[in-house]
Design a protein around this motif. Sequence first.
Motif, PDB file in Angstrom:
ATOM      1  N   ASP A  55      24.050  26.078  61.348  1.00  0.00           N
ATOM      2  CA  ASP A  55      22.753  26.147  62.007  1.00  0.00           C
ATOM      3  C   ASP A  55      21.653  26.458  60.993  1.00  0.00           C
ATOM      4  N   GLY A  56      20.750  25.521  60.811  1.00  0.00           N
ATOM      5  CA  GLY A  56      19.633  25.735  59.897  1.00  0.00           C
ATOM      6  C   GLY A  56      19.945  25.437  58.446  1.00  0.00           C
ATOM      7  N   MET A  57      21.183  25.048  58.147  1.00  0.00           N
ATOM      8  CA  MET A  57      21.533  24.729  56.765  1.00  0.00           C
ATOM      9  C   MET A  57      21.012  23.337  56.414  1.00  0.00           C
ATOM     10  N   GLY A  58      20.262  23.226  55.362  1.00  0.00           N
ATOM     11  CA  GLY A  58      19.737  21.936  54.952  1.00  0.00           C
ATOM     12  C   GLY A  58      20.842  21.000  54.511  1.00  0.00           C
ATOM     13  N   LYS A  59      20.621  19.713  54.707  1.00  0.00           N
ATOM     14  CA  LYS A  59      21.599  18.717  54.288  1.00  0.00           C
ATOM     15  C   LYS A  59      21.211  18.204  52.912  1.00  0.00           C
ATOM     16  N   LEU A  60      21.947  18.627  51.892  1.00  0.00           N
ATOM     17  CA  LEU A  60      21.694  18.216  50.518  1.00  0.00           C
ATOM     18  C   LEU A  60      22.650  17.112  50.082  1.00  0.00           C
ATOM     19  N   SER A  61      23.664  16.879  50.912  1.00  0.00           N
ATOM     20  CA  SER A  61      24.626  15.811  50.644  1.00  0.00           C
ATOM     21  C   SER A  61      25.290  15.428  51.951  1.00  0.00           C
ATOM     22  N   GLU A  62      25.659  14.145  52.076  1.00  0.00           N
ATOM     23  CA  GLU A  62      26.385  13.691  53.263  1.00  0.00           C
ATOM     24  C   GLU A  62      27.801  14.254  53.274  1.00  0.00           C
ATOM     25  N   ASP A  63      28.313  14.553  52.087  1.00  0.00           N
ATOM     26  CA  ASP A  63      29.652  15.136  51.956  1.00  0.00           C
ATOM     27  C   ASP A  63      29.562  16.649  52.169  1.00  0.00           C
ATOM     28  N   LYS A  64      30.332  17.179  53.105  1.00  0.00           N
ATOM     29  CA  LYS A  64      30.229  18.598  53.473  1.00  0.00           C
ATOM     30  C   LYS A  64      30.567  19.527  52.314  1.00  0.00           C
ATOM     31  N   LEU A  65      31.596  19.187  51.546  1.00  0.00           N
ATOM     32  CA  LEU A  65      31.976  20.023  50.412  1.00  0.00           C
ATOM     33  C   LEU A  65      30.881  20.006  49.351  1.00  0.00           C
ATOM     34  N   GLN A  66      30.356  18.835  49.052  1.00  0.00           N
ATOM     35  CA  GLN A  66      29.294  18.730  48.055  1.00  0.00           C
ATOM     36  C   GLN A  66      28.034  19.435  48.532  1.00  0.00           C
ATOM     37  N   ASN A  67      27.787  19.400  49.830  1.00  0.00           N
ATOM     38  CA  ASN A  67      26.628  20.081  50.398  1.00  0.00           C
ATOM     39  C   ASN A  67      26.711  21.586  50.141  1.00  0.00           C
ATOM     40  N   ILE A  68      27.900  22.157  50.353  1.00  0.00           N
ATOM     41  CA  ILE A  68      28.105  23.587  50.109  1.00  0.00           C
ATOM     42  C   ILE A  68      27.952  23.902  48.620  1.00  0.00           C
ATOM     43  N   ARG A  69      28.428  23.020  47.770  1.00  0.00           N
ATOM     44  CA  ARG A  69      28.284  23.222  46.318  1.00  0.00           C
ATOM     45  C   ARG A  69      26.807  23.336  45.944  1.00  0.00           C
ATOM     46  N   TYR A  70      26.001  22.421  46.446  1.00  0.00           N
ATOM     47  CA  TYR A  70      24.579  22.451  46.136  1.00  0.00           C
ATOM     48  C   TYR A  70      23.932  23.740  46.646  1.00  0.00           C
ATOM     49  N   HIS A  71      24.290  24.143  47.851  1.00  0.00           N
ATOM     50  CA  HIS A  71      23.726  25.375  48.417  1.00  0.00           C
ATOM     51  C   HIS A  71      24.145  26.601  47.605  1.00  0.00           C
ATOM     52  N   PHE A  72      25.384  26.584  47.101  1.00  0.00           N
ATOM     53  CA  PHE A  72      25.846  27.686  46.263  1.00  0.00           C
ATOM     54  C   PHE A  72      24.978  27.810  45.017  1.00  0.00           C
ATOM     55  N   VAL A  73      24.695  26.686  44.366  1.00  0.00           N
ATOM     56  CA  VAL A  73      23.871  26.700  43.157  1.00  0.00           C
ATOM     57  C   VAL A  73      22.467  27.198  43.464  1.00  0.00           C
ATOM     58  N   VAL A  74      21.894  26.722  44.561  1.00  0.00           N
ATOM     59  CA  VAL A  74      20.543  27.163  44.942  1.00  0.00           C
ATOM     60  C   VAL A  74      20.522  28.665  45.211  1.00  0.00           C
ATOM     61  N   THR A  75      21.498  29.139  45.975  1.00  0.00           N
ATOM     62  CA  THR A  75      21.563  30.566  46.309  1.00  0.00           C
ATOM     63  C   THR A  75      21.725  31.418  45.050  1.00  0.00           C
ATOM     64  N   THR A  76      22.615  30.992  44.157  1.00  0.00           N
ATOM     65  CA  THR A  76      22.837  31.731  42.916  1.00  0.00           C
ATOM     66  C   THR A  76      21.573  31.781  42.074  1.00  0.00           C
ATOM     67  N   ALA A  77      20.877  30.663  41.989  1.00  0.00           N
ATOM     68  CA  ALA A  77      19.640  30.611  41.203  1.00  0.00           C
ATOM     69  C   ALA A  77      18.588  31.550  41.777  1.00  0.00           C
ATOM     70  N   MET A  78      18.459  31.573  43.098  1.00  0.00           N
ATOM     71  CA  MET A  78      17.470  32.445  43.737  1.00  0.00           C
ATOM     72  C   MET A  78      17.816  33.917  43.537  1.00  0.00           C
ATOM     73  N   ILE A  79      19.093  34.251  43.730  1.00  0.00           N
ATOM     74  CA  ILE A  79      19.534  35.644  43.555  1.00  0.00           C
ATOM     75  C   ILE A  79      19.294  36.096  42.117  1.00  0.00           C
ATOM     76  N   THR A  80      19.606  35.226  41.177  1.00  0.00           N
ATOM     77  CA  THR A  80      19.413  35.557  39.766  1.00  0.00           C
ATOM     78  C   THR A  80      17.968  35.915  39.483  1.00  0.00           C
ATOM     79  N   ARG A  81      17.049  35.122  39.963  1.00  0.00           N
ATOM     80  CA  ARG A  81      15.634  35.352  39.694  1.00  0.00           C
ATOM     81  C   ARG A  81      15.103  36.579  40.428  1.00  0.00           C
ATOM     82  N   TYR A  82      15.576  36.817  41.641  1.00  0.00           N
ATOM     83  CA  TYR A  82      15.184  38.024  42.374  1.00  0.00           C
ATOM     84  C   TYR A  82      15.651  39.275  41.621  1.00  0.00           C
TER      85      TYR A  82
END
Length: 254
Positions: A55-82
């Motif tokens: 719910d509310g998760m953006g679609k960064l890839s049609e492939d569900k596994l790849q979508n989670i991979r992209y979200h992991f990278v985004v989340t890690t990048a944001m946490i790092t900068r915070y």
Amino acid sequence: MDLSKEWYRSEFVNQEMLEQHRVIETEYTFYDAIANGNIEYVQDNCINQTFTNPDGMGKLSEDKLQNIRYHFVVTTAMITRYCVHAGMEQEQAYSLSDFYILKMDKCRTIDQISRLHDTMCLDFCSRMNELKRRQILSKPIVLCLNYIYSHIHYRITIKELAEYLSLSESYLSKLFLKEMGIPLSHYITDLKIEKAKNLLQYSDYSIVEIANYFSFASQSHFIQVFQKKTGITPYKYRIMYFRTNWEAPKKSES
């Protein structure tokens, strides 16, 4: 390349399907909790599996596994900068980010990435919690903690620490207990056990090698202390948790 027509069509389809992203304040609150060392909030977020909630998760890839991979990278990048903004040393933060993204790259399932995400978030959060605590500690205790951390694989004594800080053993012991809420010797042992748990989970080192690395008197002494602190033996801990966050061939216990 003009993608405007494709974008307008995508925007229309998303609106028709009522697909909306999570409220941005929710993400900010989570990143702030990590940067402020709010372990309880982050643990609740992980327990609720918010990261993999569709719910509310953006679609960064049609492939569900790849979508989670992209979200992991985004989340890690944001946490790092915070965390850098909140005071974490920049090189440490970026090294942690690289470490977890590389580990994620070895994951083969959404569940593995989800569990690694929780580990990563709690790791950053715990480090920030420790950083916040150190900001209100006296200089001798900060120096003491730094010395323990950098010499954790040696046998560290209170006498050695007192001499390093030019303090009496009794004064250092009382000051450490007052500011940290735990006896100095217990803190050293607890840190050794935490580091040992990491090696049991993520390395191929044998139990005797780990015992020697952290300068326990013997393998049996290490096993005794480990079991007292965790409730299980090092061998059982490894069986339960060895490389649980990504797929890799197991090495037989020696």
